[in-house]
Design a protein around this motif. Structure first.
Motif, PDB file in Angstrom:
ATOM      1  N   GLU A 131       2.057   7.326   6.416  1.00  0.00           N
ATOM      2  CA  GLU A 131       0.939   6.817   5.508  1.00  0.00           C
ATOM      3  C   GLU A 131      -0.544   6.885   6.109  1.00  0.00           C
ATOM      4  O   GLU A 131      -1.485   7.414   5.508  1.00  0.00           O
ATOM      5  CB  GLU A 131       1.051   5.303   5.201  1.00  0.00           C
ATOM      6  N   LEU A 163       1.678  -6.214 -11.184  1.00  0.00           N
ATOM      7  CA  LEU A 163       1.890  -6.612  -9.514  1.00  0.00           C
ATOM      8  C   LEU A 163       2.689  -7.803  -9.535  1.00  0.00           C
ATOM      9  O   LEU A 163       2.303  -8.856 -10.091  1.00  0.00           O
ATOM     10  CB  LEU A 163       0.261  -6.904  -9.202  1.00  0.00           C
ATOM     11  N   SER A 208       4.491  -4.248  -5.587  1.00  0.00           N
ATOM     12  CA  SER A 208       3.918  -5.196  -4.812  1.00  0.00           C
ATOM     13  C   SER A 208       2.533  -4.766  -4.019  1.00  0.00           C
ATOM     14  O   SER A 208       1.709  -5.746  -3.676  1.00  0.00           O
ATOM     15  CB  SER A 208       4.843  -5.801  -4.026  1.00  0.00           C
ATOM     16  N   TYR A 209       2.479  -3.495  -3.817  1.00  0.00           N
ATOM     17  CA  TYR A 209       1.361  -2.707  -2.864  1.00  0.00           C
ATOM     18  C   TYR A 209       1.032  -1.607  -3.500  1.00  0.00           C
ATOM     19  O   TYR A 209       2.013  -0.913  -3.629  1.00  0.00           O
ATOM     20  CB  TYR A 209       1.904  -3.164  -1.558  1.00  0.00           C
ATOM     21  N   VAL A 210      -0.170  -1.571  -3.712  1.00  0.00           N
ATOM     22  CA  VAL A 210      -0.573  -0.298  -4.159  1.00  0.00           C
ATOM     23  C   VAL A 210      -2.071   0.367  -3.550  1.00  0.00           C
ATOM     24  O   VAL A 210      -2.856   1.275  -3.979  1.00  0.00           O
ATOM     25  CB  VAL A 210      -0.911  -0.065  -5.903  1.00  0.00           C
ATOM     26  N   GLY A 211      -2.280  -0.262  -2.233  1.00  0.00           N
ATOM     27  CA  GLY A 211      -3.387  -0.091  -1.571  1.00  0.00           C
ATOM     28  C   GLY A 211      -3.682   1.594  -1.084  1.00  0.00           C
ATOM     29  O   GLY A 211      -4.890   1.808  -0.742  1.00  0.00           O
ATOM     30  N   GLU A 212      -2.660   2.151  -0.996  1.00  0.00           N
ATOM     31  CA  GLU A 212      -2.774   3.454  -0.314  1.00  0.00           C
ATOM     32  C   GLU A 212      -2.940   4.709  -1.211  1.00  0.00           C
ATOM     33  O   GLU A 212      -2.985   5.955  -0.909  1.00  0.00           O
ATOM     34  CB  GLU A 212      -1.370   3.920   0.577  1.00  0.00           C
ATOM     35  N   GLY A 269       6.627   1.537   1.846  1.00  0.00           N
ATOM     36  CA  GLY A 269       5.854   2.474   2.514  1.00  0.00           C
ATOM     37  C   GLY A 269       6.302   3.967   2.041  1.00  0.00           C
ATOM     38  O   GLY A 269       6.535   4.286   1.008  1.00  0.00           O
ATOM     39  N   GLN A 292       5.651  -9.562  -3.130  1.00  0.00           N
ATOM     40  CA  GLN A 292       6.866  -8.355  -2.615  1.00  0.00           C
ATOM     41  C   GLN A 292       7.907  -9.419  -2.364  1.00  0.00           C
ATOM     42  O   GLN A 292       9.124  -8.633  -2.959  1.00  0.00           O
ATOM     43  CB  GLN A 292       6.302  -8.172  -1.202  1.00  0.00           C
ATOM     44  N   ASN A 313       8.478  -0.925  -4.414  1.00  0.00           N
ATOM     45  CA  ASN A 313       7.561  -1.690  -3.541  1.00  0.00           C
ATOM     46  C   ASN A 313       5.934  -1.230  -3.671  1.00  0.00           C
ATOM     47  O   ASN A 313       5.261  -1.879  -3.697  1.00  0.00           O
ATOM     48  CB  ASN A 313       8.011  -1.814  -2.252  1.00  0.00           C
ATOM     49  N   ASN A 314       5.903   0.077  -3.795  1.00  0.00           N
ATOM     50  CA  ASN A 314       4.616   0.663  -3.632  1.00  0.00           C
ATOM     51  C   ASN A 314       4.755   2.058  -4.368  1.00  0.00           C
ATOM     52  O   ASN A 314       6.024   2.505  -4.780  1.00  0.00           O
ATOM     53  CB  ASN A 314       3.967   0.919  -2.350  1.00  0.00           C
TER      54      ASN A 314
END
Length: 259
Positions: free
Chosen positions: A249, A97, A76-80, A27, A100, A52-53
């Motif tokens: 975040e 992608l 692995s995570y890009v939602g923010e 994060g 994780q 990770n992001n």
């Protein structure tokens, strides 16, 4: 060996355009924000980032993204990050992608000299079968898709299952942040910052660490060291102002509304 350099700018001065970077953090926790800012100021571009992001729109790797300095991201995570989504869907950014745990293990394998490994994660999905959109064309069609990966059957604890082969990740440079470090590069991470930072550092051919507190060699208890200095090439000691400059975040108030 004293690995301390005078500034973040000096620490990343030889990162060339087109380099691959493994960037630590979870994060916005434990991200090397000062080194990222130094790269931004240096004008370095056409970068491939493994992390990770990808930060948020106005912090962390999101700053490089806003300036179109990134050509490819493995995450692995890009939602923010709204700008991340916009660039990806517009065909301006290639994105791989990765689950994780698989991403963490690919980095660990790279740092350990292991070429590949097998995991059940992703079996029976496009992760193994291929076809995940890596890059879109401007018209929304898929320009580059993930290739299929080898799948084999192994018997573990008397049960046969399919496993997908995942290749290790290495990077030209690694950028990480530690809570404490000594002048030889031995590092200690705080809580969730330990998730990806040690893995990224080990996977990088040149690892650069920004540390919130620099201590003399011999101060750290060997049993308390999370990453030995053999994996770290450069250390940047942060100022108190840089240490305190951290972001959250997403903040939720007691009544449940976002701030």
């Amino acid at each position: 060996m004293d690995k301390v350099v005078r500034s973040a700018a000096e620490a990343v001065a030889d990162v060339p355009d087109g380099a691959t970077l493994a960037v630590g953090g979870f994060g916005l926790c434990g991200i090397p924000s000062v080194l990222i800012r130094a790269l931004l100021d240096a004008g370095t571009q056409d970068l491939e980032v493994v992390s990770n992001n990808c930060g948020v729109d106005d912090w962390g790797l999101g700053l490089l993204l806003q300036e179109h300095r990134l050509r490819r991201v493995v995450a692995s995570y890009v939602g923010e990050n709204k700008e991340f989504a916009r660039q990806y869907l517009a065909g301006e950014l290639e994105v791989e992608l990765t689950p994780q745990g698989t991403l963490a293990e690919r980095l660990r394998a790279g740092g350990s000299g292991i070429a590949a490994f097998y995991t059940r994660t992703g079996v029976g999905t496009q992760v193994a079968q291929g076809g995940l959109p890596w890059r879109y064309d401007a018209d929304g069609t898929v320009a580059v898709a993930s290739p299929p990966k080898p799948v084999e059957t192994f018997t573990v604890r008397g049960e046969a299952h399919e496993y997908v082969r995942e290749e290790a990740i290495t990077a030209d440079f690694a950028l990480v942040r530690a809570a404490v470090g000594d002048r030889a590069g031995n590092l200690v991470f705080h809580a969730s910052a330990r998730n990806f930072n040690p893995l990224c550092a080990a996977a990088g051919r040149v690892a650069v660490a920004e540390v919130e507190r620099l201590v003399p060699v011999g101060t750290l208890d060997p049993d308390a060291i999370h990453l030995p200095g053999i994996f770290v090439d450069r250390v940047v000691a942060l100022t108190p102002e840089q240490v305190d400059d951290k972001r959250i975040e997403r903040r939720t108030l007691r009544d449940g509304s976002p701030s």
